[in-house]
Design a protein around this motif. Structure first.
Motif, short mmCIF file in Angstrom:
data_model
loop_
_atom_site.label_atom_id
_atom_site.label_comp_id
_atom_site.label_asym_id
_atom_site.label_seq_id
_atom_site.Cartn_x
_atom_site.Cartn_y
_atom_site.Cartn_z
N ASP A 83 -66.68 18.11 -13.33
CA ASP A 83 -67.06 19.52 -13.14
C ASP A 83 -66.05 20.48 -13.76
OD1 ASP A 83 -69.61 19.44 -11.70
OD2 ASP A 83 -68.47 18.31 -10.22
N GLN A 84 -64.78 20.09 -13.73
CA GLN A 84 -63.77 20.93 -14.38
C GLN A 84 -64.03 20.97 -15.89
OE1 GLN A 84 -59.60 20.48 -13.02
NE2 GLN A 84 -60.45 19.13 -11.46
N ALA A 85 -64.49 19.84 -16.43
CA ALA A 85 -64.71 19.75 -17.88
C ALA A 85 -65.94 20.54 -18.33
CB ALA A 85 -64.85 18.29 -18.29
N ILE A 86 -66.87 20.80 -17.41
CA ILE A 86 -68.08 21.52 -17.82
C ILE A 86 -68.07 23.00 -17.42
CG2 ILE A 86 -69.52 19.43 -17.86
CD1 ILE A 86 -70.75 20.51 -15.17
N GLY A 87 -66.91 23.50 -17.04
CA GLY A 87 -66.82 24.94 -16.82
C GLY A 87 -66.42 25.38 -15.42
N LEU A 93 -62.21 29.22 -10.98
CA LEU A 93 -61.49 29.41 -9.71
C LEU A 93 -60.78 30.76 -9.66
CD1 LEU A 93 -59.90 25.88 -9.14
CD2 LEU A 93 -61.70 26.95 -7.77
N ASN A 94 -60.25 31.18 -10.81
CA ASN A 94 -59.58 32.49 -10.86
C ASN A 94 -60.55 33.62 -10.55
OD1 ASN A 94 -57.18 31.26 -11.51
ND2 ASN A 94 -57.29 31.75 -13.69
N ARG A 95 -61.78 33.47 -11.02
CA ARG A 95 -62.80 34.49 -10.74
C ARG A 95 -63.09 34.55 -9.22
NH1 ARG A 95 -64.65 39.29 -11.48
NH2 ARG A 95 -66.90 39.52 -11.29
N ILE A 96 -63.11 33.40 -8.59
CA ILE A 96 -63.30 33.37 -7.13
C ILE A 96 -62.13 34.07 -6.44
CG2 ILE A 96 -63.42 31.85 -5.10
CD1 ILE A 96 -64.84 29.79 -6.95
#
Lengths: 137, 64
Positions: A83-87, A93-96
């Motif tokens: 999941d980290q690799a697909i965005g 996480l920074n946006r959250i």
């Protein structure tokens, strides 16, 4: 006196984490005692979390994404490598964190009687920078 | 008297800064704490306006 300070955002309040995820279009589940994350094959994974975004809201081959509350009260994200690799990466996480901080700040200011004077968003190469202004009543 | 304003800037990584302006008393520490929200303080400093105001106050006090 006038003062300036910089802070590192720590996600500790569940309601603002949920509000941040909701603003990003997710419908997170809340589990007081934690619940297992489900992997892309539909099987339970060993990781447990207190706030969970189910994989049906992510990518077709995603695993659940969880936020587990640690002993110090902070929520830590649990993301698979896929999941980290697909965005669903650090930028996601920074946006959250950014939305969390905005919601927490506005709520805290309101509860303590400060006057909201405006919100400005500055687009940068790295994303968006949010500026909130308040005045003392 | 200038208005007391608080500017919170939340950067792209989700971290923030607090800028307090127009405070001519000791209330800025309480206001800073109101907006800290349990976050970890990385840096904290008084601004030049504080020292300028204090210098003026000292000059008035000593009659210079």
């Amino acid at each position: 006196m006038s003062k300036y300070g910089t802070l590192e955002t720590e996600i500790k309040e569940q309601k603002y984490l949920i509000a941040a995820l909701a603003e990003m279009g997710y419908h997170p589940e809340v589990h007081l005692d934690g619940a297992p994350l489900i992997g892309y094959e539909g099987h339970e994974r060993p990781e447990r979390a207190h706030v969970i975004v189910r994989r049906r809201e992510l990518d077709s081959a995603s695993n659940d994404i969880g936020f587990a509350k640690a002993a110090d009260g902070r929520y830590a994200a649990q993301l698979s490598e896929y999941d980290q690799a697909i965005g669903f990466d650090q930028k996601w996480l920074n946006r959250i964190r950014q939305l969390y901080k905005e919601k927490q700040t506005i709520a805290a200011a309101k509860s303590k009687g400060y006057v909201f004077k405006g919100r400005e968003v500055v687009k940068t190469e790295q994303g968006e920078r949010i500026q909130l202004r308040f005045a003392v009543r | 008297m200038s208005q007391k304003t608080i500017t919170i800037t939340i950067d792209e990584s989700g971290n923030s800064s607090i800028d307090l302006a127009g405070f001519a008393d000791n209330s800025c520490s309480r206001v800073f704490e109101d907006f800290r929200g349990g976050d970890r303080v990385k840096t904290e400093r008084m601004k030049n306006s504080f020292y300028n105001a204090k210098q003026t106050e000292d000059q008035v006090r000593t009659g210079r």
